[in-house]
Design a protein around this motif. Structure first.
Motif, PDB file in Angstrom:
ATOM      1  N   PHE A 168       0.834  -1.204   0.000  1.00 49.90           N
ATOM      2  CA  PHE A 168       0.000   0.000   0.000  1.00 49.90           C
ATOM      3  C   PHE A 168       0.872   1.259   0.000  1.00 49.90           C
ATOM      4  CE2 PHE A 168      -3.093  -3.089   1.430  1.00 49.90           C
ATOM      5  CZ  PHE A 168      -4.198  -2.701   0.713  1.00 49.90           C
ATOM      6  N   GLN A 169       1.907   1.217   0.850  1.00 45.27           N
ATOM      7  CA  GLN A 169       2.791   2.374   0.927  1.00 45.27           C
ATOM      8  C   GLN A 169       3.488   2.604  -0.421  1.00 45.27           C
ATOM      9  OE1 GLN A 169       2.543   4.005   3.744  1.00 45.27           O
ATOM     10  NE2 GLN A 169       3.759   5.648   2.866  1.00 45.27           N
ATOM     11  N   ARG A 171       2.470   1.757  -3.452  1.00 45.95           N
ATOM     12  CA  ARG A 171       1.539   2.299  -4.455  1.00 45.95           C
ATOM     13  C   ARG A 171       1.281   3.770  -4.187  1.00 45.95           C
ATOM     14  NH1 ARG A 171      -1.935  -2.294  -2.832  1.00 45.95           N
ATOM     15  NH2 ARG A 171      -1.185  -4.083  -4.010  1.00 45.95           N
ATOM     16  N   ALA A 172       1.191   4.127  -2.916  1.00 45.52           N
ATOM     17  CA  ALA A 172       0.971   5.534  -2.575  1.00 45.52           C
ATOM     18  C   ALA A 172       2.161   6.376  -3.046  1.00 45.52           C
ATOM     19  CB  ALA A 172       0.763   5.701  -1.079  1.00 45.52           C
ATOM     20  N   ARG A 174       4.002   5.801  -5.632  1.00 47.73           N
ATOM     21  CA  ARG A 174       3.908   5.983  -7.078  1.00 47.73           C
ATOM     22  C   ARG A 174       2.786   6.939  -7.455  1.00 47.73           C
ATOM     23  NH1 ARG A 174       2.696   0.717  -8.673  1.00 47.73           N
ATOM     24  NH2 ARG A 174       2.609   1.383 -10.825  1.00 47.73           N
ATOM     25  N   ALA A 175       1.810   7.082  -6.569  1.00 45.26           N
ATOM     26  CA  ALA A 175       0.660   7.930  -6.883  1.00 45.26           C
ATOM     27  C   ALA A 175       0.872   9.387  -6.477  1.00 45.26           C
ATOM     28  CB  ALA A 175      -0.588   7.388  -6.184  1.00 45.26           C
ATOM     29  N   LEU A 183      -4.634  11.418  -3.252  1.00 47.57           N
ATOM     30  CA  LEU A 183      -4.082  10.493  -2.274  1.00 47.57           C
ATOM     31  C   LEU A 183      -4.716  10.750  -0.908  1.00 47.57           C
ATOM     32  CD1 LEU A 183      -2.079   8.228  -2.400  1.00 47.57           C
ATOM     33  CD2 LEU A 183      -0.300   9.809  -1.687  1.00 47.57           C
ATOM     34  N   ALA A 188      -4.525   8.673   2.723  1.00 46.62           N
ATOM     35  CA  ALA A 188      -3.080   8.737   2.951  1.00 46.62           C
ATOM     36  C   ALA A 188      -2.656  10.195   3.123  1.00 46.62           C
ATOM     37  CB  ALA A 188      -2.332   8.116   1.775  1.00 46.62           C
ATOM     38  N   THR A 193       3.950  10.512   3.025  1.00 50.61           N
ATOM     39  CA  THR A 193       4.275   9.537   1.990  1.00 50.61           C
ATOM     40  C   THR A 193       5.578   9.917   1.285  1.00 50.61           C
ATOM     41  OG1 THR A 193       1.941   9.065   1.632  1.00 50.61           O
ATOM     42  CG2 THR A 193       3.440   8.443  -0.131  1.00 50.61           C
TER      43      THR A 193
END
Ligand code: ATP
Ligand code: MG
Lengths: 290, 243
Positions: A168-169, A171-172, A174-175, A183, A188, A193
Motif C-alpha cells: 500500500f505504501q 503504491r501511494a 507511485r501515486a 491520495l 493517505a 508519503t
C-alpha cells in the motif's frame, strides 16, 4: 583491430558496469522520478555512503555488511532532509523548483566539505575477499567485485519494484506525484508519503555508495563523476520505473564501454551527457514511461 | 450502529471569497440525500467541508458514528476517511498513470479497508465489468464514463459508511449519466451506505434520492422531505423545469 573478442568483452564489461550504474541510480529514480524532487545531491549522498562504508571497513567490516548497517541511518537522514526541504521550499509552492535545486546543491557542497575535512583528499579504498580477484572465463577475466555488484543491483531493483507495486505504501509513493490531493481522499497523507519515500531513496543511495567504494577508490569530489550518469539513467529509464532504470543503466554501460574501446577513455565521460541530451530532445518521456 | 452528520450554521469559502453563508443540513442514517443547485452555488464547497478539504470559518460539522461524536471541522482529510467517509470527487481525480487495479487497490489504503480488499475488489469487478476487462490498463486511457465508474468503485474500496458523490453526471453522455446514477443506487442498497450526492441534473438525481436540499448562492433555499415535495416546489420548477 576490432576483433570480435574485443567487442564481446566490451559488451560484457559494459553490462556489468551498467548494473553498477543502475544500482546507484535507483534512489534518484525514486526521489526525482517518482517524487519530482530535484535531488542533485544524490551523487553526493552516494559518496557519503561510500565513506561511511570505508569507516566501518576500518573496523574490519565487510563492505556489504557495512551497507546493511548504514541503510537505517541513511533512511532517517533522508527523512530529515526531505522534511527540511518540504518546510522551507515545497510547502510554499510556486518556484520551489529552482530554489530546491539551490538547496540540494548546497547540501551536496556541505557533504563534500565535510568529507574533505574529516577524511582528507586522499583516495580511500576498502578490502574484501571479492576485491582484487577475478573469475577466469576462457580468455576473459571478470573481476569478482563486478559480479557482486551485479547481484546487488538485481536484488535491489527487484526488491524496490516489488515494494512499489505490491504494498500500500509503495503504491501511494507511485501515486503521490500524480495527484497528491487524490491520495488524501483515499486516506493517505501525501507529505508523510513523500517523506517516507525520500527516506527509502536515501537508503537505496546508501547501498549504492557501498557499491561505489567496492567498484573504485573514492575521494570527496567523486560526486561530479556520477551526477551526470545517474541523471542520464533516470531520464533514459522514463521517470520512476525501477526495471526501466536497470535497463537504462545497462544501455549507458554498454555504450560507454563501446566508446571507450573504440575511441579511448577520454571520450567515455561525455557519453552520459550526450545520451541525456539526446533523450531529452528525442524522447523526453524516456524509454519505459508507463 | 448508526451514522449521522449534522451541519450547523456553516460559513466557509476560499480566503476572502465567502461561498457558504450559514448552511444547516442533516444527513441521516441510510438515506440518499441530494444536494441540488445550479453552477457555482456552493455544492462542491459543502462537500469539501465534509471531507475536511475546506476549513469552515464558522459553524459546526458533527459526525455521529456508532455512538461516538466527532467534530469533523477539526479533523484532517485522511482522518475523516479513516472514520468511514469516502468521496467521489469533482473531476474524478484518478491516478491516470496507474492501472485500473492499482487505483482500486489505493482506494483500500485505509487500515479498516485493507482487510476487506479482495472481497471488495471482487465486488467492484462484478458490479463494473468494464473495470475488470481493463484492469491492467492505465486509468487515464479510459473514456470519461469508464473513469467515472472507476472513481465510484475506488471510493467503495475504502469500505465507507458514508459515500459523498460530487456531480457524477458531469461530462457524461446521457446514457452514461443514467447508468452511473443507477449504480450508485445499487451500491447503496448492497452495502447499506448513506449517500450524499451533489448534482445539477435534478431529474437524474431524483431517481435515487430520498430527499434533498437546494443551494442558492451558498444558502439553503429549500429543504424538502420527499422527492415529490421537491418536484412540486416553485423553486425547482423555476430552476430546472423552466416555468
Ligand atoms: N478553489 C477556489 N478558490 C476560489 N474560489 C472558488 C474555488 N473553488 C470554487 N470557488 C468559487 O466558489 C463558488 C462555489 O463553487 P462550488 O464549486 O462550491 O460550486 P458548485 O455548486 O459545486 O458548482 P458546480 O456545479 O459548477 O460544480 C463559485 O463561485 C466558485 O467560483
Ligand atoms: Mg461542483
Amino acid at each position: 583491430m576490432f576483433s570480435f573478442e574485443l567487442l564481446f568483452e566490451a559488451v560484457v564489461f559494459g553490462l556489468l558496469v551498467g548494473c553498477f550504474y543502475a544500482a546507484i541510480s535507483l534512489g534518484l529514480s525514486i526521489a526525482f522520478g517518482l517524487l519530482d524532487v530535484p535531488h542533485i545531491a544524490h551523487a553526493a549522498f552516494l559518496v557519503l555512503a561510500a565513506y561511511m562504508t570505508f569507516l566501518l571497513g576500518s573496523y574490519g567490516l565487510d563492505p556489504l555488511v557495512a551497507a546493511v548497517l548504514i541503510v537505517i541511518p541513511f533512511f532517517f537522514f533522508g527523512v530529515l532532509v526531505y522534511r527540511f526541504y518540504y518546510e522551507a521550499f515545497e510547502k510554499r509552492g510556486a518556484d520551489a523548483g529552482v530554489r530546491g535545486i539551490a538547496f540540494f546543491f548546497g547540501i551536496a557542497f556541505l557533504v563534500q566539505v565535510f568529507l574533505s575535512m574529516k577524511f582528507g583528499l586522499d583516495q580511500r579504498t576498502v578490502s574484501a575477499p571479492y576485491i582484487g580477484r577475478s573469475l577466469e572465463l576462457g580468455d576473459m577475466r571478470i573481476p569478482w567485485r563486478l559480479i557482486v555488484v551485479l547481484c546487488v543491483a538485481i536484488a535491489l531493483t527487484v526488491g524496490l519494484k516489488l515494494y512499489l507495486s505490491k504494498t500500500f505504501q509503495g503504491r501511494a509513493i507511485r501515486a503521490v506525484a500524480q495527484d497528491a490531493w487524490a491520495l488524501r481522499i483515499v486516506g493517505a497523507n501525501p507529505v508523510l508519503t513523500k517523506q517516507w519515500a525520500f527516506g527509502i531513496a536515501t537508503a537505496a543511495a546508501a547501498i549504492g555508495g557501498a557499491l561505489l567504494i567496492i567498484v573504485s577508490p573514492v575521494e570527496p569530489s567523486l560526486d561530479r563523476v556520477y551526477i551526470g550518469r545517474t541523471f542520464c539513467v533516470v531520464v533514459l529509464a522514463g521517470l520512476g520505473s525501477m526495471s526501466g532504470t536497470l535497463v537504462a543503466g545497462l544501455i549507458l554501460g554498454v555504450i560507454e564501454s563501446l566508446v571507450l574501446t573504440m575511441f579511448g577513455a577520454s571520450w567515455a565521460p561525455a557519453v552520459a551527457y550526450g545520451l541525456l541530451l539526446l533523450v531529452l530532445a528525442i524522447r523526453p518521456q524516456g524509454l519505459f514511461r508507463q | 450502529m448508526a451514522v449521522k452528520i449534522t451541519v450547523q450554521e456553516l460559513h466557509a469559502g476560499y480566503g476572502a471569497v465567502q461561498v457558504l453563508h450559514g448552511i444547516s443540513i442533516e444527513v441521516r442514517d441510510g438515506e440518499t440525500l441530494a444536494l441540488l443547485g445550479t453552477n457555482g452555488n456552493g455544492k462542491s464547497t459543502l462537500m469539501k467541508c465534509l471531507i475536511g478539504d475546506v476549513r469552515p470559518n464558522l459553524g459546526q460539522i458533527t459526525l455521529e458514528i456508532d455512538g461516538v461524536r466527532l467534530d469533523l471541522a477539526q479533523l484532517s482529510t485522511n482522518q475523516i476517511v479513516d472514520f468511514g467517509i469516502s468521496i467521489v470527487p469533482e473531476g474524478r481525480r484518478l491516478f491516470p498513470q496507474l492501472t485500473v487495479e492499482e487505483n482500486l487497490q489505493l482506494g483500500a489504503y485505509r487500515k479498516a479497508a485493507r482487510a476487506k480488499i479482495s472481497e471488495n475488489l471482487d465486488y467492484c469487478y462484478d458490479a463494473f465489468s468494464i473495470l475488470k476487462e481493463k484492469r491492467h490498463q492505465p486509468a487515464g486511457s479510459m473514456s470519461g464514463g469508464q473513469q467515472q465508474m472507476l472513481a465510484i468503485a475506488r471510493a467503495l474500496m475504502s469500505s465507507p459508511r458514508i459515500l459523498l458523490v460530487d456531480e457524477p453526471s458531469v461530462g457524461l453522455a446521457p446514457i452514461m449519466v443514467s447508468q452511473a446514477i443507477a449504480k450508485i443506487g445499487e451500491l447503496k442498497e448492497r452495502f447499506g451506505l448513506t449517500v450524499v450526492m451533489a448534482e445539477q441534473n435534478f431529474q437524474e438525481a431524483m431517481r435515487i434520492a430520498d430527499r434533498g436540499y437546494v443551494l442558492v448562492h451558498g444558502e439553503i433555499a429549500l429543504a424538502a422531505e420527499t422527492a415529490a415535495e421537491l418536484k412540486n416546489s416553485d423553486l425547482i420548477q423555476q430552476l430546472y423545469l423552466g416555468t
